[in-house]
Design a protein around this motif. Sequence first.
Motif, mmCIF file in Angstrom:
data_model
loop_
_atom_site.group_PDB
_atom_site.id
_atom_site.type_symbol
_atom_site.label_atom_id
_atom_site.label_comp_id
_atom_site.label_asym_id
_atom_site.label_seq_id
_atom_site.Cartn_x
_atom_site.Cartn_y
_atom_site.Cartn_z
ATOM 1 N N PRO A 28 0.646 -1.165 -0.344
ATOM 2 C CA PRO A 28 -0.131 -0.314 0.035
ATOM 3 C C PRO A 28 0.652 1.286 -0.070
ATOM 4 O O PRO A 28 2.259 1.666 0.813
ATOM 5 C CB PRO A 28 -0.998 -0.441 1.318
ATOM 6 N N ASP A 29 0.868 2.250 -0.456
ATOM 7 C CA ASP A 29 1.160 4.031 -0.653
ATOM 8 C C ASP A 29 1.285 4.395 0.334
ATOM 9 O O ASP A 29 -0.012 4.187 0.815
ATOM 10 C CB ASP A 29 0.697 4.489 -2.183
ATOM 11 N N GLN A 30 2.214 4.813 1.073
ATOM 12 C CA GLN A 30 2.255 6.003 1.594
ATOM 13 C C GLN A 30 1.730 5.716 3.184
ATOM 14 O O GLN A 30 0.879 5.745 3.874
ATOM 15 C CB GLN A 30 1.251 6.996 1.610
ATOM 16 N N ASN A 31 1.711 4.037 3.065
ATOM 17 C CA ASN A 31 1.710 3.378 4.361
ATOM 18 C C ASN A 31 3.001 2.882 5.814
ATOM 19 O O ASN A 31 4.259 2.137 4.815
ATOM 20 C CB ASN A 31 1.259 1.707 4.445
ATOM 21 N N ASP A 32 3.288 3.831 6.825
ATOM 22 C CA ASP A 32 4.064 3.519 6.931
ATOM 23 C C ASP A 32 4.410 1.792 7.992
ATOM 24 O O ASP A 32 5.579 1.665 7.794
ATOM 25 C CB ASP A 32 3.757 4.257 8.808
ATOM 26 N N TYR A 33 3.745 1.012 8.095
ATOM 27 C CA TYR A 33 3.629 -0.394 8.463
ATOM 28 C C TYR A 33 4.980 -0.836 6.919
ATOM 29 O O TYR A 33 5.862 -2.242 7.405
ATOM 30 C CB TYR A 33 2.127 -1.386 8.415
ATOM 31 N N GLY A 36 9.708 1.263 3.462
ATOM 32 C CA GLY A 36 11.250 0.499 2.845
ATOM 33 C C GLY A 36 10.814 -0.533 2.892
ATOM 34 O O GLY A 36 12.087 -1.511 2.863
ATOM 35 N N ARG A 37 9.528 -1.390 2.720
ATOM 36 C CA ARG A 37 9.078 -2.671 2.258
ATOM 37 C C ARG A 37 9.904 -2.841 0.570
ATOM 38 O O ARG A 37 8.786 -2.107 0.426
ATOM 39 C CB ARG A 37 7.808 -3.292 2.834
ATOM 40 N N LEU A 38 10.111 -3.571 0.302
ATOM 41 C CA LEU A 38 9.258 -3.588 -1.098
ATOM 42 C C LEU A 38 8.623 -5.779 -1.399
ATOM 43 O O LEU A 38 7.879 -5.650 -2.891
ATOM 44 C CB LEU A 38 11.131 -4.894 -1.665
ATOM 45 N N LEU A 39 8.196 -6.429 -0.491
ATOM 46 C CA LEU A 39 7.331 -7.075 -0.524
ATOM 47 C C LEU A 39 6.555 -7.042 0.662
ATOM 48 O O LEU A 39 6.074 -6.534 1.361
ATOM 49 C CB LEU A 39 7.990 -8.907 -0.238
#
Length: 249
Positions: A28-33, A36-39
């Motif tokens: 999801p876009d602009q989601n802090d959770y 920096g994740r790719l998957l």
Amino acid sequence: MFTSKHTLVESFGVDSEIAAFFVDRKIPDQNDYWKGRLLYVSSGTGYLFIPLWFDLQFKLGVAKDVLLSEDYVRLSEAILDSAAKHEMNKISLQEHIENCKALVIGRVKQTALYDDLLAFFSDPLLKPYKNIGTVSPALNRGDSLLFTLCLLETDMQTLNKLVRGWQALVPSFLLMDDVMDLEEDKKNGEENSIADFGKGSEGVKKALDYLADNFEFLKQYNLKLANTFAKSLVAKKETPYLQSLISNS
């Protein structure tokens, strides 16, 4: 590390459609959770639990089309985004709960659970309240995701099973990590949930008993998942490290 559909199905007993849905899902876009994740799904506890939790809801009686609807999944993602902001100290716990309330307001079907969650999170110590929470506040912070259940149209028996399923699944994940990190966390002065189960070896033993009880519950609905967890715990218990904790902590 990549988690495949095959691994989710064969090692964790996840329904193949649910496994494919989350492995293939875009971050999801602009989601802090997921910052920096790719998957969407990786081998880390904080991401692997997502398809496992959705699958458990399915096995406990929630229709798959409800679970995999964009509305329900995006609600979960929004709550996780807010939870991540709290963990990053961008917002307070109460601000996080206010965010959760705003996300479900006007759509709550399970008013009793909603009220119980508000009561639970009103206590800054996050002590267990009715069927919500464990003895460890560190294991309870993620319980805000239970706000998603407030939108489900289901009977009370199923709802209670869902809450019990959450308590069996997510705290177990976290607790197994804490068992192995206990000494390191002590040295670094970091929080570890084992201390909430008791002092020294007694706390470790109680935590292990708690895990065993959770695995027994999970066996009723997902034998592969329960067996994978149990095998992992057996392997940990056989290590000299954990043996020393049990006898000498």
